[in-house]
Every structure is written in C-alpha cells, then in structure tokens.
Design a protein around this motif. Structure first.
Motif, PDB file in Angstrom:
ATOM      1  N   LYS A  86      56.128  57.821  -2.588  1.00  0.00           N
ATOM      2  CA  LYS A  86      56.043  59.151  -3.191  1.00  0.00           C
ATOM      3  C   LYS A  86      54.631  59.710  -3.058  1.00  0.00           C
ATOM      4  CE  LYS A  86      59.845  58.710  -6.407  1.00  0.00           C
ATOM      5  NZ  LYS A  86      60.316  58.742  -7.784  1.00  0.00           N
ATOM      6  N   TYR A  87      53.640  58.810  -3.170  1.00  0.00           N
ATOM      7  CA  TYR A  87      52.248  59.246  -3.014  1.00  0.00           C
ATOM      8  C   TYR A  87      52.040  59.837  -1.611  1.00  0.00           C
ATOM      9  CZ  TYR A  87      47.285  59.236  -2.167  1.00  0.00           C
ATOM     10  OH  TYR A  87      46.024  59.634  -1.804  1.00  0.00           O
ATOM     11  N   PHE A  88      52.516  59.136  -0.603  1.00  0.00           N
ATOM     12  CA  PHE A  88      52.311  59.627   0.768  1.00  0.00           C
ATOM     13  C   PHE A  88      53.072  60.929   1.023  1.00  0.00           C
ATOM     14  CE2 PHE A  88      50.921  55.199   1.599  1.00  0.00           C
ATOM     15  CZ  PHE A  88      49.638  55.520   2.012  1.00  0.00           C
ATOM     16  N   ALA A  89      54.247  61.050   0.390  1.00  0.00           N
ATOM     17  CA  ALA A  89      55.007  62.299   0.537  1.00  0.00           C
ATOM     18  C   ALA A  89      54.238  63.463  -0.112  1.00  0.00           C
ATOM     19  CB  ALA A  89      56.374  62.153  -0.109  1.00  0.00           C
ATOM     20  N   ALA A  90      53.662  63.189  -1.291  1.00  0.00           N
ATOM     21  CA  ALA A  90      52.881  64.228  -1.979  1.00  0.00           C
ATOM     22  C   ALA A  90      51.599  64.523  -1.191  1.00  0.00           C
ATOM     23  CB  ALA A  90      52.551  63.773  -3.398  1.00  0.00           C
ATOM     24  N   TYR A  91      51.021  63.485  -0.611  1.00  0.00           N
ATOM     25  CA  TYR A  91      49.809  63.655   0.206  1.00  0.00           C
ATOM     26  C   TYR A  91      50.125  64.562   1.407  1.00  0.00           C
ATOM     27  CZ  TYR A  91      45.634  62.427   2.876  1.00  0.00           C
ATOM     28  OH  TYR A  91      44.447  62.489   3.568  1.00  0.00           O
TER      29      TYR A  91
END
Lengths: 250, 433
Positions: free
Chosen positions: B3-8
């Motif tokens: 999810k972090y990478f998607a938000a990034y």
C-alpha cells in the motif's frame, strides 16, 4: 431482500461543536440486508451526517451503530473491509487519469495484479469509460467524474455501499446508467444506503426510505406504501413537501 | 508495504503531472542560492577582491598624511576612492551633499594642514620625551608649540549598516596608527641626527613586529579555507529545503479539499502510510534540490568570480545530513498541512515560520553574534541543527559521528511532528464534527 438487519441504528444523536440544535436527534432504525435504503430530506436535514457516522467518519454524540453485528466504535477497521463509500464530492485525484485513480484506490483496498486489472476493466466497460480511462480526470465531464467516483467505491465489492447523492448534477444518461447498475448490484447481494434530493429517483430505486427533517425521522417505509397510506398525496414528492414544508432551507 | 508503494506511486504521478511546478521546485532554490550568495559575497568576504564600495575622498591636506591615507584606502582593495566628479575635485560640501542624498554611502575629508599639525604634535611628544628622560640639560622644546588633535571627517549615509561602518572605521584607524607610528619613529631619528650630527644614522625601514597568521582548524588534513560560498551555500540550501513545506502542505490540503482523504478514511489504510508516501516522494525532491544547489555552489558561483563550494570527501555524512534535514522539513510540512484549515493559512504560516526559524537558527546572522537569549532560542530551531551539521561537514571536515547529535535531533523532530500529525488526524477527522 431479507428482513435481517445488517445495520442497526439506536438512539443516534449528533451535536456539532458549538451547535445548540442536534444535527441528528435520537434516530433509531434498522437497514435490512440486500435492500436499497434511501435517506431523503431537504438541505441540512441530517442525511450526510447520518451516512458519515455510519461510515465511521466521525463518532456520534450519543447512540449506537452496529454494522453486520459489529459496534462501529470498536470495530471500525474491520468494518472498513465490508463497506464502500461514494462521497458527495468527486473524491478523486484530478491530475491522475481515471485508470490511475482506480488502480490507486484498488491498491488501497489490497487489490492488485490481474484481479484488479480485470475488475477495473469490467467496470470501465460497464460505465462506458474504457475510451477515457487514460485521460486525466480533470478533462472529464461531470457525469464521467461521477461514474469514476462510483467505481472507486465498488472495486473491492463491498457488502454495504453508501452513496451520498451520487447522481447530483449529471445528465439523464449517466443517471440512468448509475441507477440501473445499483439495481444490478442489489441483486448480487449488496446493501445500498443512499441519499438524494430526487424524490422520483428514490421512489423508483429504493425498497425503503426514511424522510429526515431537522435531524428526526418523520416517515419511514416503502415509498409506494407510504404514498398509498396517504392517498391525499399523489406521489412521494408531494408527501415530502407536505411533511418538510415548502419553506426554503439553508 | 504494498500500500505504501501504491501511495508513493500516486504521489509521484501527481508531482510529475505538473512539469512547470516541478521545474520551479528545482530551479528556484538554485537561483536563490546563486543570487543570495552573490548579494552576500561582499559582506562576508575574507578574501581580497576588486574594489567595490565607492568612497568620496576629499584631500585638502595634499601632504604626506593625506596622500598616505589615500594610498592605504586604495591598497585595502575594498574601496574605490573618488576624488573628482565630472573632472572637478570634490569639496567637503559636495561630499556632504552626495552622502546626504544617498548617492554615496561614505565620504572622507582630510582637513587642510593635517600633515603639518600631526607632525607638530609628534614633534612635541618626541621632544618632551627626550627632554624629560634623556637629556634634561638640553632644551628640545625650543620653537615647538602645542597643537590640537586633527579631526578627519567621515560622512556616513544613515542607511549604512553598523557592521560596515565599524569595518570602515577600523580600517581607517589602522592606517592612521601606521602613519603616526612611522612619523614618530622618523621624528625620533631626525632629533637623534641633530643631536649626533657626525653619526651615520642607518636608514631603518619600519616594519611591524607582529604578524597575524590565520589558521582555520579542520578535521581533515587539507585546510578548508572559509569563504562566502562555504558559508552561504549551506545556509541558503537549508532555507530553500525547508520551503518544501509550502508545496507539501498544499498537497495535503488539496487532498482534503477534493474529498480523496475522506474516501481514504473509509479504506483500510493508515494515515501513517499516506503521510509516509508523501514523505518518500518529497524526500527525493529535497535531495535533488540540495544536490542541484551544491552543484550550483561548485560550478555556477565561480562563473561569477566567487570561490567554488568545497564539499570535502565525506559524501556519506553529507548525504545523511541532507536526508535527515529534509525529513525534519517534511515532518514540519506534514504537521502544518494537517493542522491548517486552508491553503492561505498553510502558505502564510508555513513561509513566515520558516523565515523566523531560519533567522532564529542563525542562518543569516551567526548565532555567536546573537545575545544570550537569542543564542538559547537558536538551539530550538531545526534549521539551526541542520546548519550546524552542514557547517561542521563543509568547514570543519567533520565526520558522520561528529554530526551525530544533529542527526538525532533532526530525526527526533521528524518523528515527533509526523506522529503528532497522525494522532491529530485520527482524533480529528478532516470533516467538521
């Protein structure tokens, strides 16, 4: 539709900071599994406040809400997995494309890879957006934005879908597509809670409606039955105007 | 992490969708560093430069003292002496008027008979000394009359800063001391020649006995010479880096205003994930910004006749210091963006608070020149911690361990600000309650 409550609302009251009057005043009701339930009311009646509390966006001042048997105050994180929300605002990133928005919100629900791609593709086709998927949302018409806004709340196939005035300000074609889709969605077992100003739309769409004014439920039931019980009103709109008055609201 | 990478990715896409904004984000700090370093070049310079400040010089003495003054000020290479305007010699009244009008900032007037009066005063001093101490039976005071001190007039434009005025006065006092010392020495020699006419007095070239050797201690073998660039580039780079607060707060408020944050609140994702994705993207921006500003210091400033920035060889320390300084700036930006209700609030408070924290932190006026209260206050500014760390690396050749206290302070500031922001957002949803 089964008459088994999936959402229980008991004595729900909400005072906003500094307000003397409650936005919601001791509301109690149950929303059945698989039904389309409409909250109807004039501006400032308490519709959006009710939906916001049901979605866990903020807590009530008093009262209790259970979703699928879970107390929303204690199980908000669990409940997030089973609900979907389509806010009144077009809650999208306007400089991203429709596809990028949907990928992002899908990812936030934990969806990824082929499954997400297929699901997005399916919805884009269903809502006639496949040709515009790679264009920035800022270039979309109002109807297209509303359709993407709706898809973003559906990607994870929620069991309960909240829609806050999903058809406001869009053309007849877009409205028709959305309403047809909501009927289909209901048939797949999704419970839909919906707010609207459009009485005719609510009359056609909803299994039950609650007319709210000044934070209180003043009528609740199947729209056709409500009109039938009050033969002096020719439709839901005239009944609504009678109950809530013709005076202008804020 | 997924999810972090998607938000990034989402933050990254939003950032690059505004190419003009992106160019400004990288270009403006570079321009700021170059322009402000050039502006401050003179004020901080410790290296001889071409004469820069024009000074009106009225020499009505036209004798040795006036001429030596003129020569001394010219040789200082800080001032350009102007004795004539439109081929007409400058008079005292004209000099006064030009300074009054702000056309010139300084005018020096050497009065008439200055050399003669100084000589008379010195002769009196020398002769008194010789009469009382050496040869009481000789009358050295014959023909010598007492005389008053000479008044050299210096007009200053009221807009001239105290520091510059003091520097000018120190320089002139220094020339005067040299001139007087030399004249005393020569007068003694004259008197001795008179006393011992047959004695062949050697010609002694008077040179000062004390020289001052400047050494700038450094942690590395090679001495790092302080220069305007060494001072200015880190200061302005940190200042620019903290201005990331403005676009960052704007991004947070926009997300809230457009309703996306409300949707995110109903999705199983934490605020920390959303915040950290922003931090990740803007950290990259800050890093590139800093790199460009350092490159401007190394390659662009020398094009404007300024010394290049010397960064030493401790690249790891520089990189880590850049990262933690950026994190402190980003934590502050996240907190402001979360607490501010509108873009206007965030932009006004964000930019003004950065200016205040920079001033307080000694980025413009060194902390050691501040009063004790301000010096104490400076220790609370994250810009001061970043500044101290970079000065240690750039000027003192410090290692990573040497700047460890600053690193810890900056990291702690980041952790505290972002935690407060996440707690605040959890307790207070982004819609009115």
């Amino acid at each position: 539709m089964t008459e088994e409550s999936i959402i229980g609302i008991r004595d729900l009251t909400k005072y906003y900071k500094g307000a003397d009057e409650p936005a919601i005043d001791h509301i109690s009701l149950g929303i059945f599994k698989d039904e389309i339930f409409g909250f109807l009311g004039p501006n400032g009646a308490g519709k959006t406040t009710t939906i916001s509390i049901l979605c866990g966006l903020f807590p009530p001042t008093k009262g209790k809400v259970t979703i699928d048997g879970l107390d929303i105050r204690l199980n908000h994180e669990k409940i997030k997995h089973i609900i979907g929300i389509v806010p009144q605002e077009v809650a999208l990133y306007h400089t991203l494309t429709g596809l990028e928005n949907l990928q992002f919100f899908g990812n936030m629900y934990g969806l990824k890879g082929k499954a997400l791609k297929e699901r997005i593709g399916e919805y884009l086709v269903r809502f006639g957006l496949e040709k515009f998927a790679r264009k920035q949302v800022s270039t979309y018409s109002g109807g297209m934005k509303r359709r993407v806004n709706l898809i973003a709340g559906l990607l994870h196939k929620p069991r309960i879908l909240f829609l806050d005035e999903p058809t406001v300000g869009i053309d007849v074609q877009s409205r028709n597509v959305i309403l047809e889709f909501l009927h289909e969605l209901q048939e797949t077992g999704t419970t839909i809670i919906y707010t609207s100003h459009y009485m005719e739309e609510a009359e056609k769409l909803c299994n039950r409606v609650a007319i709210i004014d000044q934070g209180k439920i003043i009528a609740i039931g199947n729209p056709k039955e409500l009109v039938a019980l009050n033969p002096e009103f020719k439709n839901l709109e005239t009944m609504f105007l009678h109950l809530t008055g013709k005076g202008l609201r804020d | 992490m997924f999810k972090y990478f998607a938000a990034y990715r989402k933050e990254w896409l939003i950032l690059i969708r505004d190419p003009a904004g992106l160019v400004l984000l990288f270009l403006m700090p570079m321009v700021m560093v170059v322009i402000l370093s050039m502006v401050q070049e003179f004020g901080w310079s410790t290296i001889s430069r071409e004469p820069q400040v024009p000074v009106l010089f009225v020499n009505t003495d036209q004798d040795s003292v006036g001429n030596k003054f003129q020569q001394g000020l010219t040789e200082a290479k800080i001032f350009t002496l102007i004795s004539q305007l439109d081929s007409v010699p400058v008079t005292r009244e004209v000099a006064r008027q030009k300074v009054l009008e702000g056309e010139y900032q300084i005018a020096v007037v050497i009065p008439e008979r200055t050399s003669e009066r100084i000589r008379a005063k010195i002769r009196l001093l020398v002769n008194k000394t010789m009469t009382s101490l050496m040869m009481p039976d000789q009358n050295f005071l014959a023909g010598v009359t007492n005389t008053d001190s000479v008044e050299v007039i210096i007009y200053f434009d009221p807009a001239v800063r105290n520091s510059f005025r003091n520097a000018f006065l120190s320089s002139t006092r220094e020339f005067n001391s040299k001139i007087e010392s030399r004249m005393i020495f020569e007068t003694f020699q004259d008197e001795l020649r008179k006393l011992f006419p047959g004695f062949n007095m050697p010609v002694i070239d008077y040179e000062p006995s004390v020289y001052f050797k400047e050494i700038f201690p450094s942690g590395v073998e090679e001495e790092i010479l302080p220069s305007t660039t060494q001072h200015n580039v880190p200061s302005w780079a940190i200042f620019a880096m903290f201005f990331i607060v403005v676009p960052l707060t704007s991004s947070i408020i926009k997300e809230r205003e457009e309703g996306s944050l409300i949707r995110l609140m109903t999705i199983p994702v934490t605020y920390m994930t959303i915040f950290m994705a922003k931090v990740g993207v803007y950290l990259f921006v800050c890093f590139i910004q800093f790199l460009l500003m350092v490159l401007a210091g190394i390659y662009v400033l020398p094009l404007f006749n300024m010394p290049p920035l010397e960064v030493g060889a401790n690249y790891l320390a520089i990189a880590i210091m850049t990262i933690v300084s950026s994190l402190a700036a980003l934590g502050y930006g996240i907190l402001l963006g979360t607490l501010s209700k509108t873009h206007q609030q965030a932009a006004a408070f964000g930019s003004v608070s950065i200016v205040v924290l920079a001033a307080m932190g000694g980025l413009w006026v060194p902390v050691y020149l501040m009063g004790s209260f301000m010096r104490h206050l400076a220790t609370f500014s994250p810009l001061n911690w970043a500044h101290a760390g970079f000065l240690d690396i750039f000027l003192r050749g410090s290692s990573l361990m040497d700047v460890f206290p600053e690193i810890i302070k900056l990291l702690s500031f980041f952790a505290v600000t972002i935690t407060i922001a996440a707690i605040y957002r959890t307790l207070k949803p982004p819609i009115s309650t």
